[in-house]
Scaffold this motif. Structure first.
Motif, PDB file in Angstrom:
ATOM      1  N   UNK A  56      -8.230 -10.716   1.097  1.00  0.00           N
ATOM      2  CA  UNK A  56      -6.955 -10.662   1.795  1.00  0.00           C
ATOM      3  C   UNK A  56      -7.208 -10.448   3.278  1.00  0.00           C
ATOM      4  N   UNK A  71      -5.375  -8.784   6.601  1.00  0.00           N
ATOM      5  CA  UNK A  71      -4.283  -7.911   7.017  1.00  0.00           C
ATOM      6  C   UNK A  71      -4.249  -7.824   8.537  1.00  0.00           C
ATOM      7  N   UNK A  75       1.223  -5.679   9.418  1.00  0.00           N
ATOM      8  CA  UNK A  75       1.726  -6.535   8.339  1.00  0.00           C
ATOM      9  C   UNK A  75       1.055  -6.190   7.018  1.00  0.00           C
ATOM     10  N   UNK A  76       1.622  -6.728   5.941  1.00  0.00           N
ATOM     11  CA  UNK A  76       1.001  -6.567   4.635  1.00  0.00           C
ATOM     12  C   UNK A  76      -0.161  -7.541   4.459  1.00  0.00           C
ATOM     13  N   UNK A  77      -1.052  -7.240   3.525  1.00  0.00           N
ATOM     14  CA  UNK A  77      -2.173  -8.149   3.261  1.00  0.00           C
ATOM     15  C   UNK A  77      -1.694  -9.534   2.833  1.00  0.00           C
ATOM     16  N   UNK A 104      -2.970 -13.104   0.980  1.00  0.00           N
ATOM     17  CA  UNK A 104      -3.988 -13.602   0.064  1.00  0.00           C
ATOM     18  C   UNK A 104      -4.755 -14.774   0.663  1.00  0.00           C
ATOM     19  N   UNK A 144      -9.247 -16.051  -4.491  1.00  0.00           N
ATOM     20  CA  UNK A 144      -9.664 -15.268  -5.645  1.00  0.00           C
ATOM     21  C   UNK A 144     -10.805 -15.990  -6.352  1.00  0.00           C
ATOM     22  N   UNK A 159      -8.096 -19.309  -7.025  1.00  0.00           N
ATOM     23  CA  UNK A 159      -6.878 -19.408  -6.233  1.00  0.00           C
ATOM     24  C   UNK A 159      -7.192 -19.408  -4.761  1.00  0.00           C
ATOM     25  N   UNK A 160      -6.382 -20.093  -3.996  1.00  0.00           N
ATOM     26  CA  UNK A 160      -6.560 -20.183  -2.553  1.00  0.00           C
ATOM     27  C   UNK A 160      -5.200 -20.030  -1.896  1.00  0.00           C
ATOM     28  N   UNK A 161      -5.148 -19.209  -0.865  1.00  0.00           N
ATOM     29  CA  UNK A 161      -3.910 -19.020  -0.113  1.00  0.00           C
ATOM     30  C   UNK A 161      -3.775 -20.063   0.984  1.00  0.00           C
ATOM     31  N   UNK A 183      -7.979  -7.091   9.746  1.00  0.00           N
ATOM     32  CA  UNK A 183      -8.734  -6.338   8.744  1.00  0.00           C
ATOM     33  C   UNK A 183      -8.867  -7.229   7.518  1.00  0.00           C
ATOM     34  N   UNK A 201      -9.806  -7.517   3.734  1.00  0.00           N
ATOM     35  CA  UNK A 201      -9.889  -6.640   2.567  1.00  0.00           C
ATOM     36  C   UNK A 201     -10.367  -7.414   1.352  1.00  0.00           C
ATOM     37  N   UNK A 215      -9.091 -11.839 -13.779  1.00  0.00           N
ATOM     38  CA  UNK A 215      -7.885 -12.272 -13.054  1.00  0.00           C
ATOM     39  C   UNK A 215      -6.597 -11.891 -13.765  1.00  0.00           C
ATOM     40  N   UNK A 216      -6.637 -11.880 -15.104  1.00  0.00           N
ATOM     41  CA  UNK A 216      -5.401 -11.603 -15.819  1.00  0.00           C
ATOM     42  C   UNK A 216      -5.160 -10.112 -15.970  1.00  0.00           C
ATOM     43  N   UNK A 250      -5.504  -4.316  -9.092  1.00  0.00           N
ATOM     44  CA  UNK A 250      -6.495  -4.677  -8.090  1.00  0.00           C
ATOM     45  C   UNK A 250      -6.771  -3.453  -7.224  1.00  0.00           C
ATOM     46  N   UNK A 286       1.287   0.242  -3.079  1.00  0.00           N
ATOM     47  CA  UNK A 286       0.076   0.719  -2.434  1.00  0.00           C
ATOM     48  C   UNK A 286       0.446   1.640  -1.274  1.00  0.00           C
ATOM     49  N   UNK A 290       3.269  -0.198   0.800  1.00  0.00           N
ATOM     50  CA  UNK A 290       3.485  -1.622   0.571  1.00  0.00           C
ATOM     51  C   UNK A 290       3.875  -1.852  -0.885  1.00  0.00           C
ATOM     52  N   UNK A 324      -0.557 -18.384  -9.518  1.00  0.00           N
ATOM     53  CA  UNK A 324      -1.897 -17.924  -9.891  1.00  0.00           C
ATOM     54  C   UNK A 324      -1.978 -16.439  -9.581  1.00  0.00           C
ATOM     55  N   UNK A 333       4.955  -7.016   0.484  1.00  0.00           N
ATOM     56  CA  UNK A 333       6.024  -6.805   1.433  1.00  0.00           C
ATOM     57  C   UNK A 333       5.448  -6.460   2.794  1.00  0.00           C
TER      58      UNK A 333
END
Lengths: 113, 112
Positions: free
Chosen positions: A35, A37, A41-43, A45, A48, A56-58, A88, A90, A97-98, A102, B36, B89, B97, B103
């Motif tokens: 991730x 950050x 702001x929030x992290x 993605x 994975x 997975x790809x963001x 940052x 992370x 994954x399932x 995390x 979090x 958060x 996926x 947030x």
């Protein structure tokens, strides 16, 4: 009881350079996610990986790449650094994954000048 | 894809008061919602989570509630203490996926 570890802690790079960030998951965890950050702001993605395969790809450009090794550790690579890549980074590990939980590492603070 | 909104952005309370942080999500198929806590310069720490088959979950002074119909979930902290001061958060698991969508965070300040 070792948690997620990341190296280096801090890094300063110049625009156009390349950077490699490293992550070791919690022992027994086989899935690693990355991730970004940005301050305030929030992290967000990035990737994975599970069992050495990308799962997975963001929404990040192709300058960002990653891989996972047989020991489940992972590297995040960023090419042609831009000022906007300062953030940052992370790493989070989970059993699979399932599996929902995390757990995050301390992060690598990247500054691009 | 999933979108998560979080309110308020900042929250100031007196020690001993309760604090409530609210989040809404867009994907009705999302089924996992963690919270979090991130202290300044530290990693996000998982403090509580809830799955879509549960309406409420408690752990000592913290609780999370989930309203699937309205697609919102909330974090409740009772008897707040100065060490609760941090950025919180919320997140939702994207069913496309296995990623978490976060947030924008709530900065909680607990004054002695």
């Amino acid at each position: 009881d070792a948690g997620v570890t990341q190296s280096p802690t801090h890094l300063i790079k110049t625009r156009g350079q390349h950077v490699t960030l490293r992550c070791s998951p919690i022992s027994g965890h086989k899935s690693v996610s990355w991730y970004q950050q940005v301050l305030g702001q929030g992290p967000q993605f990035i990737f994975q990986y599970y069992e050495k395969e990308e799962r997975g790809r963001g929404n990040f450009p192709d300058r960002f790449s990653a891989r996972q090794f047989p020991n489940y550790s992972s590297e995040l690579n960023v090419n042609a650094l831009l000022l906007g890549d300062s953030a940052l980074y992370l790493c989070a590990s989970s059993l699979r994954p399932v599996n929902y939980e995390q757990y995050f590492g301390p992060g690598t603070r990247l500054t691009v000048t | 894809g999933e979108n998560v909104e979080q309110h308020p952005s900042t929250l100031s309370v007196q020690e001993g008061d309760s604090a409530v942080i609210k989040c809404t999500y867009s994907d009705s198929a999302s089924n996992y919602f963690p919270w979090y806590k991130q202290e300044l310069g530290k990693r996000p720490q998982l403090i509580i989570d809830i799955r879509s088959n549960v309406g409420e979950k408690k752990d000592q002074r913290i609780a999370v509630t989930l309203n699937k119909t309205a697609k919102h979930f909330s974090l409740h902290i009772t008897e707040t203490q100065p060490e609760d001061s941090a950025v919180y958060f919320c997140a939702a698991r994207d069913t496309g996926f296995q990623k978490l969508v976060f947030g924008t965070g709530t900065r909680l300040l607990v004054s002695p």
